[in-house]
Design an enzyme around this catalytic site. Sequence first.
Site, PDB file in Angstrom:
ATOM      1  CG  HIS A 172      -2.124  -0.997   0.832  1.00  0.00           C
ATOM      2  ND1 HIS A 172      -2.070  -2.326   1.172  1.00  0.00           N
ATOM      3  CD2 HIS A 172      -3.263  -0.821   0.126  1.00  0.00           C
ATOM      4  CE1 HIS A 172      -3.153  -2.924   0.707  1.00  0.00           C
ATOM      5  NE2 HIS A 172      -3.896  -2.041   0.079  1.00  0.00           N
ATOM      6  CD  GLU A 420      -9.820  -7.787  -1.555  1.00  0.00           C
ATOM      7  OE1 GLU A 420      -8.854  -7.156  -2.012  1.00  0.00           O
ATOM      8  OE2 GLU A 420     -10.559  -7.331  -0.667  1.00  0.00           O
ATOM      9  CG  ASP A 444      -5.344  -8.165  -1.095  1.00  0.00           C
ATOM     10  OD1 ASP A 444      -4.243  -8.420  -0.577  1.00  0.00           O
ATOM     11  OD2 ASP A 444      -6.019  -7.166  -0.785  1.00  0.00           O
ATOM     12  CB  CYS A 491     -10.649  -1.680  -8.048  1.00  0.00           C
ATOM     13  SG  CYS A 491     -10.813  -2.894  -6.738  1.00  0.00           S
TER      14      CYS A 491
HETATM   15  C1  PEP Z   1      -6.720  -5.164  -4.326  1.00  0.00           C
HETATM   16  O1  PEP Z   1      -6.467  -6.021  -3.471  1.00  0.00           O
HETATM   17  O2  PEP Z   1      -6.486  -5.327  -5.530  1.00  0.00           O
HETATM   18  C2  PEP Z   1      -7.318  -3.889  -3.942  1.00  0.00           C
HETATM   19  C3  PEP Z   1      -7.725  -3.031  -4.839  1.00  0.00           C
HETATM   20  O3  PEP Z   1      -7.396  -3.607  -2.627  1.00  0.00           O
HETATM   21  P1  PEP Z   1      -6.131  -3.139  -1.768  1.00  0.00           P
HETATM   22  O4  PEP Z   1      -5.000  -2.895  -2.719  1.00  0.00           O
HETATM   23  O5  PEP Z   1      -6.523  -1.925  -1.029  1.00  0.00           O
HETATM   24  O6  PEP Z   1      -5.901  -4.304  -0.873  1.00  0.00           O
HETATM   25 MG    MG Z   2      -7.297  -5.816  -1.514  1.00  0.00          MG
END
Ligand code: PEP
Ligand code: MG
Length: 551
Positions: A172, A420, A444, A491
Site C-alpha cells: 500500500h 480478492e 490481493d 480495481c
Molecule cells: C486489491 O487487493 O487489488 C485492492 C484493490 O485492494 P487493496 O489494494 O486496497 O488491498
Molecule cells: Mg485488496
Amino acid sequence: MKRSPPRGWPCNAVGEEITRLQQDLPKDAPHEIAALLDVHLMLLQDEQLISGVKHWITERHYNAEWALTTQYEIIARQFDDMEDEYLRERKADLEQVVERILRYMKGVASPMQPAAQAGSSRKKSQQDLLLDDTVDVPLVLVAHDISPADMLQFKQSLFVGFATDVGGKTSHTAIVARSMDIPAVVGARSASQLIEQDDWVIIDGDAGVLIVDPSPIILAEYGFKQRQGELERVRLNRLKHTPAVTIDGQRVELLANIEMPEDTLGAVHAGAVGVGLFRSEFLFMGRESKGLANLPDEEEQYQAYRKAIEGMQGLPVTIRTVDVGADKPLDRLDRAQDSHLNPALGLRAIRWSLADPPMFLTQLRAILRAAAHGQVNLLVPMLAHASEIRQTLVLIDHARMQLDNKGTPYGPVRLGAMIEIPAAALTLKLFLRYFDFLSIGTNDLIQYTLAIDRADESVAHLYDPLHPAVLRLVADTIAECNAQGKGVSVCGEMAGDVGMTRLLLGLGLRSFSMHPSRILAVKQQILRADASKLAAWAAQVLASEDPASLL
Ligand code: PEP
Ligand code: MG
C-alpha cells in the site's frame, strides 16, 4: 571559539549524571575510570559534536536524535582515519557519550522536540521530516520502511521522492506513492544503509531502479527522460474529455481509486467517470493517541464520504468498507505487535469489521447517510464465506434500521463485493446471488493465489499478475458477471497497467478503476484497441503456459 549548544542540549543533565558516577566510584576503583569519565565530560562539550547537531537541526530540520546520530557517524569516521591508536580508540568513548545522551532523550522527553515525537528510531525521525515544509531543496527520503499512513503526509513534506528497503510493488505504501505521482522505489533491500547523507540519487519509479551518484551521462539521460515524460503528460492531457471508446465502438468506464476525499479533485481532473474504489481505511489510519487507536466517529466519516460524493459532482462513488490489517496497520503500535504473525492472513478487512459490530455499524450508518447526497456503491473487501456475506448483509439492514429509528435520512446504495480471495473467485454464483456488482482486487487475488506476500520484497519476483492461475480467476469472474448482466470492474493495480489493458479488454472487461494518474495512459490504449479482435487473442493468452510471451 566555543559554540553555544543547541537549545535543549541535555549536556547539563548528562554531565551531572557522569559527575555523579565519578563521585560514586569506590575508593579502590582504578584511577583510569575517573580519567575516562573526564574524557566523557569533555566529549559532551565537544565543539564539532555540538555545532554539527545544531547544523542538522537548523539546516536540515532533523529531529534531535537523528541529528546527533548523523553527527556521531561523521566524527566516528574521522576517528577511524586517525593514525594514532590511542586517539582512534576514543571513538568508543564518543559512542558511549552519544548513547548516554540518546538514552536521556528517550527517557526524558527532550525539550528540543515535542514529547510525542521523542524516540530513538529513524522512523520517528522521518515522521518529523514528513511534517516539515520549510526546506526547498529537492531532497529524497531513503528509509527502511514508510507506512501507508505516513504517505498521506508526504505531499506536504520537503521530499520529492523516496526509497525504502522493504515493501513490494503492490504494497500500500507503493500504491499510495503512485497515486500521488511520487517517484518511489520500494524493496531496495539495504538502500538505507548503503546510501549516505548528501549522496546524489536518481529514483526511477517506473523501472524500479535507484541510481546512486550517477555519472554525468546518466544524469543527462534522465534529464532527457524527465522532459520526455512531461511532454507525454501534456500530450495525454488532450485526451481528458475524449470518451473511452474502442475502435469498434465499445464503451469503457474509467474510474478512479482514491484514499482521501480531497483526491476526488485529481479524479475529476483526470476525466474519471466516477470513483471505483475509495479506500476508506485511510480515514482510520495513523490516528493513534496515547498508544490507542482513535477511530473516526459517525459524523466525521459521514462528512468525509459526503465530501467525496460532492467532489465527484454527481458521478458515482464506490466506498469500500474499512480494510485495515496486513500492510495497513491502524497505527504504528499495531505493526510492531503483529510482527510475529502473518497479518495478511489474519484479522483484516471484513474480518476486522465483523469482529467489531459497533465499529462496523458506525461506518455503515455514515455511508448510508452520505448516500443521500449522490450515487453510492458500497463495496465489501475480503469476503470468502457465505456466513460472512450473510452477517454483512444483516449488519447493513441493522444500520438502516438504526437510522430509521432515529429518523435520520439516508440514501440507497448498490452493494458490491471484492473478489480478492481465490475462494471467492471460485464461488462466484454465491456472490452474484447476493451482490449487485463485483470488483476484482487483483493485488490481493495475486497475493493469495500465489501465496506471495505482496509487501515482501524477497518474494517480489514471484508476484506475477500474468500467472495462468491468476488470469483464469480474473477471466472467469469477468465472464460470469457478463453472463449474468452484473457489473464487474478491476480495481487492483492491474487496471492501471497499460501492458494489461488489451488483455483485460479481450477478457470482456469494460470497467477499470485505477489511480487518477494512470487514467489517460490507459484511455490511450483503449482508443487504439479493437475489442472485437482481442477476444480470440485473449483466449490464447489464457491457454498459454507462458502468457507473458504473448503480450
Ligand atoms: C486489491 O487487493 O487489488 C485492492 C484493490 O485492494 P487493496 O489494494 O486496497 O488491498
Ligand atoms: Mg485488496
